[in-house]
Design a protein around this motif. Structure first.
Motif, short mmCIF file in Angstrom:
data_model
loop_
_atom_site.label_atom_id
_atom_site.label_comp_id
_atom_site.label_asym_id
_atom_site.label_seq_id
_atom_site.Cartn_x
_atom_site.Cartn_y
_atom_site.Cartn_z
N MET A 184 18.30 -20.68 -9.69
CA MET A 184 16.88 -20.99 -9.95
C MET A 184 16.16 -19.71 -10.34
O MET A 184 15.34 -19.69 -11.11
N HIS A 185 16.54 -18.56 -9.58
CA HIS A 185 15.98 -17.11 -10.00
C HIS A 185 16.45 -16.98 -11.62
O HIS A 185 15.74 -16.34 -12.23
N SER A 186 17.83 -17.17 -11.79
CA SER A 186 18.32 -16.82 -13.36
C SER A 186 17.47 -17.61 -14.24
O SER A 186 17.09 -17.16 -15.39
N ILE A 187 17.37 -18.95 -13.94
CA ILE A 187 16.54 -19.66 -14.78
C ILE A 187 15.20 -19.32 -14.99
O ILE A 187 14.57 -19.37 -16.11
N PHE A 188 14.54 -19.07 -13.77
CA PHE A 188 13.14 -18.71 -13.83
C PHE A 188 12.94 -17.00 -14.61
O PHE A 188 11.97 -16.98 -15.74
N LEU A 189 13.94 -16.28 -14.60
CA LEU A 189 13.88 -15.07 -15.37
C LEU A 189 13.94 -15.29 -17.01
O LEU A 189 13.33 -14.61 -17.66
N VAL A 190 14.94 -16.28 -17.26
CA VAL A 190 14.89 -16.90 -18.67
C VAL A 190 13.64 -17.20 -19.36
O VAL A 190 13.22 -16.91 -20.31
N LEU A 191 12.86 -18.04 -18.50
CA LEU A 191 11.57 -18.51 -18.73
C LEU A 191 10.93 -17.47 -18.99
O LEU A 191 9.78 -17.41 -20.15
N VAL A 192 10.87 -16.54 -18.08
CA VAL A 192 9.68 -15.39 -18.23
C VAL A 192 10.13 -14.43 -19.77
O VAL A 192 9.26 -14.29 -20.34
#
Length: 291
Positions: A184-192
């Motif tokens: 989830m953290h990695s996906i969020f960083l991609v969105l950022v």
């Protein structure tokens, strides 16, 4: 110019470039609003700033290879931003250095490398274009790119909303129930990174983070739940874009800084008069007695 229509609507009706810029502001607002709120909730605001600068060397490589090509600079910026995020995460896992410190170190190196690469081939005008953007020059391909990133952001957040919110407040619980907090953290960083790249195409690397963080920081003083605060952040971001474009049009000011300045004024107003946690609300609640 006393006619309200001429002041507030006519520029967008008369000029195609103003309509393109306004549509880009709407797409940026839709994507940056909820992502910025998540950064605020996760206390990662400065990490967003670091990632905004981290895209610069990739965009600079794209510029070096293809000039001011939208697709080359966008792909380069996205790759560089994701690479910096991965390296910072790896450093924090393998050493005692915290992730925010890793981001700070890497973004300083990234922005220096990016400026040097652009200076090797481009002029000072090219450097200003990359750093500060030209939202009034947004064309159809750039608009489609920004809209696509906003659509992907909203769709992804809708899919991972629950685990992402839980991971903000109680990552240990999410890990205990097999919620894949790291993913989830990695996906969020991609969105950022994607939203910073979208902002970069319109506002440049130095201004992009302003659209991401200032509306979210302002909305923090109004919304009591994540989605209500996110909606307020979207409204503030779009209002900032609309007002900044009008300000730049009527006062002959650079559009990107004008948009961020309006967002900054919204933040200052919210800080003073917001319904939740502002200076005014704390003053009205009176002194807190202890003991």
């Amino acid at each position: 110019m006393s006619d309200p229509f001429a002041l507030f609507i006519a520029p967008f009706g008369e000029f195609l470039f103003m309509r393109h810029a306004l549509a880009a502001c709407l797409a940026l607002a839709l994507g940056c609003g909820p992502v910025g709120m998540l950064l605020v909730l996760r206390r990662m605001s400065l990490m967003g700033d670091a990632l905004s600068h981290a895209v610069l060397p990739g965009a600079a490589v794209g510029f070096l290879l293809s000039g001011l090509s939208l697709y080359a600079m966008t792909i380069g910026g996205a790759v560089a931003g994701l690479l910096v995020a991965l390296i910072a995460g790896a450093v924090s896992r393998c050493t005692t250095l915290r992730e925010d410190a890793s981001f700070a170190a890497l973004y300083l190196v990234a922005i220096a490398v990016g400026v040097l690469i652009i200076s090797m081939r481009g002029t000072s005008i090219d450097l200003i274009h990359v750093l500060f953007g030209t939202i009034l020059a947004v064309d159809d391909p750039a608009l489609i790119l920004v809209a696509a990133i906003a659509t992907l952001t909203l769709f992804t957040l809708a899919l991972i909303y629950r685990p992402l919110i839980v991971e903000c407040f109680d990552p240990d619980f999410l890990r205990s129930v097999g919620g894949h907090g790291g993913a989830m953290h990695s996906i969020f960083l991609v969105l950022v990174v994607l939203n910073l790249v979208a902002g970069f195409t319109a506002l440049g690397t130095l201004m992009a983070v302003g659209m991401l963080m200032l509306p979210a920081a302002a909305a923090h003083f109004w919304g009591r739940h994540f989605w209500s605060a996110s909606l307020i952040a979207v409204v503030i971001a779009f209002f900032s874009g609309y007002s900044g474009l009008l300000l730049s049009f009527h006062c002959n000011l650079p559009s990107g800084p004008a948009i961020i300045l309006v967002a900054g004024c919204c933040y200052a107003f919210s800080l003073l008069f917001g319904a939740k946690g502002s200076l005014l609300s704390r003053y009205r609640s009176g002194p807190h007695l202890t003991g």
